[in-house]
Each structure stands twice: as structure tokens, then as C-alpha cells.
Design a protein around this motif. Structure first.
Motif, PDB file in Angstrom:
ATOM      1  N   PRO A  60       0.814  -1.215   0.000  1.00 21.31           N
ATOM      2  CA  PRO A  60       0.000   0.000   0.000  1.00 21.31           C
ATOM      3  C   PRO A  60       0.846   1.262   0.000  1.00 21.31           C
ATOM      4  O   PRO A  60       0.333   2.338   0.276  1.00 21.31           O
ATOM      5  CB  PRO A  60      -0.786  -0.143   1.312  1.00 21.31           C
ATOM      6  N   GLN A  61       2.123   1.118  -0.300  1.00 14.70           N
ATOM      7  CA  GLN A  61       3.075   2.206  -0.497  1.00 14.70           C
ATOM      8  C   GLN A  61       2.464   3.591  -0.676  1.00 14.70           C
ATOM      9  O   GLN A  61       2.133   3.982  -1.790  1.00 14.70           O
ATOM     10  CB  GLN A  61       3.879   1.907  -1.760  1.00 14.70           C
ATOM     11  N   LYS A  62       2.387   4.379   0.363  1.00 17.96           N
ATOM     12  CA  LYS A  62       1.899   5.749   0.237  1.00 17.96           C
ATOM     13  C   LYS A  62       2.787   6.524  -0.732  1.00 17.96           C
ATOM     14  O   LYS A  62       3.924   6.836  -0.439  1.00 17.96           O
ATOM     15  CB  LYS A  62       1.912   6.387   1.625  1.00 17.96           C
ATOM     16  N   ARG A 103      11.082  11.929   1.379  1.00 17.42           N
ATOM     17  CA  ARG A 103       9.832  11.753   0.646  1.00 17.42           C
ATOM     18  C   ARG A 103      10.083  11.491  -0.829  1.00 17.42           C
ATOM     19  O   ARG A 103       9.372  10.741  -1.476  1.00 17.42           O
ATOM     20  CB  ARG A 103       8.963  13.004   0.821  1.00 17.42           C
TER      21      ARG A 103
END
Lengths: 211, 211, 211, 211
Positions: free
Chosen positions: B3-5, B54
Motif C-alpha cells: 500500500p506504499q503511500k 519523501r
DNA sequence: TCATAAACGAGACGGTACGTCGAGTCTTCGG
DNA sequence: CCGAAGACTCGACGTACCGTCTCGTTTATGA
């Protein structure tokens, strides 16, 4: 001046040294170089950290010595087994330069493709690229010996009239070796015996069309 | 799947990205790659660490992009200034293959000797040697483009009858380039225009004595 | 002056407010107060962080309101169900002060032992101990109402001649309530109905031996 | 079981421990508990963070020990100075229970009002309310000792016929102490000697009107 | 009836602190 | 008296949240 406590190498524990070599090589093989730590080597070798810091300036230096020690032991073995061979990779001189070069370049290909030595060799090479001191040691201790062999063989070829007389053997050998290490370092294309043969062919024959 | 944001790149701050590039290149130049830290880059760029984490997976990835960005900007400048030149290093085709290769190899020598780009390039190369993923990127994004130029020029030379027809250009160019990078990486001997010229001579003419 | 943008509370989204209350109480119950974060509340409530920051100054303030809201809803339910009871915990006046106090103190014991409200109550109390502003709110909004009930009942008892006339009811009630909260806060010994009864006995009768 | 690497406390640095105590107390006093960070304590103490994490599980635990150490040192001083007094706050036994209790409760009031110890004490109490483990330590190490003194004195009073024989001293003392800590924790009303006196009066005499 | 301004969800941003890891130095103790 | 063991200071790691700040997107009047 600084009182630089220099350790007395005559009292050095051989057992610790061997244990450190083994631990270092094992860890680099298992976990890779960046995840190999001095603390880890010390723990695995059953040795105090200070014993490593006392004798080596850096992780890379430990690995370098471990690697040289490994090579030396392998050479010793080989020397013990085969007779007449001195353990190093002397370049044969059969009178056929092309054949001799193919032989030795193929051997180099095999060495580079050896999965056991790959990890530590890459680690050392990478470190040497960034750290000039280590790089110099790397060249001097690992590369120069074999380079001398090439120079010797190429000189002989010149005297035998196989090689252009106006050529600098130091540069000539780079035409042969550099493409090999280039492919190995950058993993651009597979490193095969066929490639080695082609290199010999191109380098000796030249790329230009003949008039 | 995971589910890698994934962050929304459309909302990315350009100002931060540029500041990070600048800081990364500056620090590598000043302190060297190993003493360049993500924390340091963030501080110098006036940016939160998370803004780096990020968008990039590693210090090396930051540096790679910074480097590519630099190259792109330089190319843009060159394109803006010079007319007729498209900003890349196209290999000229004057009909004289040897002269053209000497020209481009000399340019490569100058690039490698540029003290500004040396530190980051070495750092990236070293990292690529150890990390296959990064290595592949390094090759693909920095090397492949110029390699294609060589292939093109050599093909043209084959059609013009300057080059042996049975030769694989992909291998031929390695005879020319690999020795250059070999010397640069290992710092064995100085990298000069004379060396470049000699390489072209040896590679085109071949090492063998002529009958 | 600062132009302090004050949000227009008439346009406030009720749905968000309720969702935030629910999320806050749920998280405190599940993870405990320190592991409850504003980010977590916002995510669970399906609400932007800013919607919380717009209406509350701190995590503790959110929780306090959520808690008061819960209490209000429970009171409403109780009022809807039982008739004659106004939903608050009015202290009965049967004429027997000791019995009445035992009744209400037992009810308080049950409330404190309620596992559902325990976590948020402790969290708020703890925060109030350290933060004077929040502590004042805690006292004013949660404690004072019930304290007034005690004062009223004790005044009535004085008029009825059940209680010493020279006594300050504000202090007298502390003799009864403080030991309860003391045990609850510090978890020194279990909090039972028997304990409540004993307190009433000791406080009304006094500890001294009679002549 | 878990292989929990337990550090060897015999090799612990006393200098670091003291420096950490001092820094922790100073920071809590200056900045308040929530703005006191482990990083801050380490920096102020001139100590690595790891040295804190090695020996304490949490910020609260550090503060607790610092606080106990402070108390121990103060007690030691007092013991050194005054003769006959053992440094603890033994409750006197003059034969007049009311007077003795007033004396000790007044002393407690003064302690609670001491601005120096207030911040850390509140911080510990608050943490103990939320964290049962820490709360138990707080009770055991800070409260229980003085509670025992009360129990002893009250038992003596029972034997002397000053106190009702059917009373549990463990509960009786709560009538006296709990209102004090209640006011202190919740800051409802000021904590004065007069209040302490009133408590003794009410508790011993009872709230009920006499027939 | 719609325009328009607000509150809203989402989440990127500059920061602070977290708790962990390893580097390299220093100290203690046992063989 | 060397060396294992490991505690120490220091610095960086990668993560979690903080509180602020845009972004479009509802939504709910008041022109």
C-alpha cells in the motif's frame, strides 16, 4: 611531537589476526560491504574493537589485507599442488601472442565472474575510487603485479617482431584489460570468453579497414 | 501489493528541489561524498529531512539527480549560446575518422579532468559499482547517451569504408573509452590529450606488427 | 493588533465535529493518551488536520470536549429513559444524611471504576495537573457541578441539625471525596463500596475516641 | 527468555549519572516537563544520548531517580546537621494527637508549596496517573515511607486511647492527607496552614452534630 | 438562482525529538 | 601486560508528529 603509541608488532596475536580476516570476508560475503561494520567484525571474530583499531586504520584496510591474505593462501595452495608453476598467473609464451593473450584474458574473465571474490573486490574498488590513498594501495598491491606480467610478455613480443616496435606496452595492455574491467564494473554487458577473444582480435588487428 | 503511500508529485515544491540539488553538489564538492550527509544537505538547503526522504530513496539518488539536473542546465546554456550545436556532444564527421575520434576523446579527457564534477562523478561511480540498481541508472542515464553517439559515428565509418566491416561498433568503442575511464578511476597514470591520441592510433592501427 | 482570523462557527460542519469526538475517544481508549496524536484523530475521523487546529488549541482540549459531549449524551439518554430524574446526579435528601452520602459515594466509586471512561479521565486529569489552564477547565467543567450538589446537600443537613453548624461545607465535602480520587489516581488500594461506606462513617463520626 | 543485553552496572560512570540528574532537574525547573527532552538532558549533561537510554527506560524514570537522589542528598545533609533527628519527617508524639497532626500536616503544606520541587513533583504525579508502572514506583518510593509514619503514630494514638479502637489507621490517614493532595493537584483553593488545622479538627471531631 | 466566500479533505512543508546504530576513544579486569 | 569486553561521547540514521501552509472541492447563504 605526538607520542603516537606505536604497537609492538612482534607481540601481535596471530590468532586474532586470522579470526579478523575470516570474519571480515564472511561478513562482506553475507551482508555486503556497507552493512559490514567494525563492531560486527570484532564480535564475530571474538575480538575487542581496540584490537582492530590498533592494527588497521579503516574498515577498507582490514578488508584489503584480508583479501590479500586470501589470495596469498590460494596461491600457496596452487603452488603446493602444481609443480613448476609459481602460483602467480604468469603469461605463457608459446610464440603465438594472440593465443597467449586470449588464454590469460579468459582466465581474467573467469576470475572476475567468480561469485566468491566479487563482493569484496567490488567493495575495495569502489572505496579506492573515492579514497585516493586506498586506491593507490589497491593498484599497487593487486593490479601492478599482473600488469608487470603483461608488460614483460608484450616486450618479448616486440623483440620477436610480433608487435609494432613503436608501441608503449604500458598503454597497449590497457587496450586489452580496460574493456574487461569496464564491463565488470559497470555491468553493461556480460563478460564472456568470446568477448575476451574479440578484444584480442580487435586490439591486435586494429579497427581500421586495410587499404 | 504494497500500500506504499506515494506522494503527489504535482504538489512538489520546486524551490526545495533546487535548493536540495545545490546543497548536495556543494557539500560533495566541499567535504567529499562520505562526509556529505542527508542531514547536512537538508540543513544547508533549509529544508526538512522528510522532504528529502519523501522524494529520494538514498543519498546517492539525490546526488544522481542533482548531477543530471546540473548537466541538463549546462546543456541548455550551451544550446542557448552556441548556434547549430544542439548542446549534446555530437561526434563530428569530417570524413577523417581518426581526427574525429581524437577530437571527442580529448573532450572526454577534459571533462574527466574537470575538478568541479570530479567528486560527485567519482562518488556516483563508486556507489554504482556496489549497488546494482544505482549502477544501472548510472549507466542508462549518464553513459548510454554518449555511447550511442559513438555507435552512430562508427557505423558511418563502416559505410564509408574507413572501418573494418566485420567489426561490432559496440565493442570497438570500448577499446577507445575503457582505457580512459580505467585511468581516471584508478588514477594509475595522468590523463592527457597525448594519451587520447595514442589510444586512437593504437586502436585503429592495431598493435600487431605488419608483415 | 493581530488580525486573528476567527472562524465563523455558524458554518461549522457538525459531521466533522462528531467524527472527531468519536475518533478521539476511540483512540485514547485503544492506544492510550500519549499514543493518540492529532494526525491520528484526523485520519480516523476522515478529516483534514486543519479542521482540528481551526477549532481546538490542543489535543487535550479536543479530548476534553469529546468527553463533555459524551457525558452530555449519556445524561440525555438517562433523562429520556428514567422519569423524575433530571439526568444529573442529584444527591437525594431522605433525611438520613449518612445513607444519602453512602449512596452518592458508591455511585462515584462505580463511575471511577468504569473501564470505558477511565483512560480519557486519567489523561485529562494528568494533563490538568501539569497545565494550569487546562486544569482550571477540568475543575470548572467536570468537578464544580457535582461539588455544588454536595454543598447544597450539606447545607440542608446543617439546617436540619444533622451536621455541626460551625462547619464549612466546601471543606467537609473534601473529607469525603478526596480519599476516593486519591485512591483512584494513585491506585494504592482497590476502590470499593465498603471503602465508601467506611469513609462516610469516619468522616461523620470523627476519628477521636469519645470521652 | 529474551537475550536482553543488560549493561554491567559495576562499570557505570558516576560522573555521567550525577550530571544527568542535575541536568534533568534543572531543565524541568526551567522549561517545564513537556519541554524537557532526553536530547536536551544529554546535551546539558555533556553526555551521549545512549548513556541515558542505556540506564533508563524513559524520561519519567530519569526524573524520578533524579528526584529521589535529590531527596536522599537533602536527607543526608539534614542528618549531618541536626542531631537526634534522623532526617526523615518522623511524626512527633507529644501525647496530644491533634497538635502532632497539625504539626506534620503544616509541614506537608509547606513542602507542597515549595516552588522548587513543584514542577518535577507534578510531572511525576501526572506521569504516574497515566502509566501504572511508574505510578506504582511513585507510590512505593515517595509516598509509602511517609504513610508508614502516619500509621505508626495513629496506632500509638489508639493504644493511648486517643483514637477510636475500631478504626483502620490506613484509611484514617487518608482522611487527613487526601484533601491536601487533592487541593494541590487540582489547584481548587489555596493550601494554607489554616486549612491543615481545619482538616485535623474536622477529621478528629467528625462532621456530625452531637446529640 | 446562482456567485462567492468559507470551511473542508488532503497532504507537502520546515522543524524537533525520537530511539537506534556505529564510529572511534577510554577504562577495567582476567589469563 | 596484552587483549576481551564494553561503557563512553558523538553524530547520523530514518521515522513520527508537530503546527503552518497551500491546494482544489464542497456547501450554504445573501445579492
Amino acid at each position: 611531537m605526538s607520542p603516537q603509541k606505536v604497537p609492538d608488532s612482534s607481540r601481535r596475536s596471530d590468532r586474532s589476526r586470522r579470526a579478523i580476516y575470516d570474519a571480515a570476508l564472511a561478513l562482506v560475503g553475507e551482508a555486503g560491504y556497507p552493512r559490514t561494520t567494525i563492531e560486527g567484525i570484532a564480535a564475530r571474530a571474538g575480538v575487542g574493537k581496540q584490537t582492530i583499531y590498533r592494527w588497521w586504520p579503516s574498515k577498507a584496510a582490514v578488508l584489503m589485507e584480508a583479501f590479500l591474505d586470501l589470495a596469498a593462501r590460494q596461491a600457496e595452495e596452487a603452488a603446493g599442488a602444481g609443480e613448476g608453476d609459481d602460483g602467480g598467473h604468469v603469461i605463457p609464451d608459446t610464440g603465438d601472442l594472440a593465443a597467449d593473450l586470449r588464454h590469460v584474458l579468459r582466465a581474467t574473465v573467469d576470475e572476475l565472474n567468480d561469485p566468491v571474490t566479487e563482493a569484496p573486490t567490488r567493495a575495495l574498488a569502489a572505496e579506492g575510487i573515492v579514497d585516493p590513498v586506498l586506491g593507490a594501495q589497491f593498484v599497487e598491491r593487486l593490479l601492478d603485479p599482473s600488469i608487470q606480467l603483461y608488460v614483460t610478455r608484450l616486450r618479448a613480443a616486440q623483440e620477436a617482431g610480433e608487435l609494432r616496435a613503436d608501441i608503449d606496452p604500458r598503454i597497449a595492455l590497457e587496450l586489452l584489460i580496460a574493456p574487461l574491467t569496464h564491463r565488470w564494473l559497470l555491468r553493461t554487458l556480460p563478460l564472456t570468453h568470446a568477448y575476451a577473444d574479440t578484444l584480442v582480435d580487435y586490439a591486435l588487428g586494429g579497427l581500421s579497414a586495410r587499404p
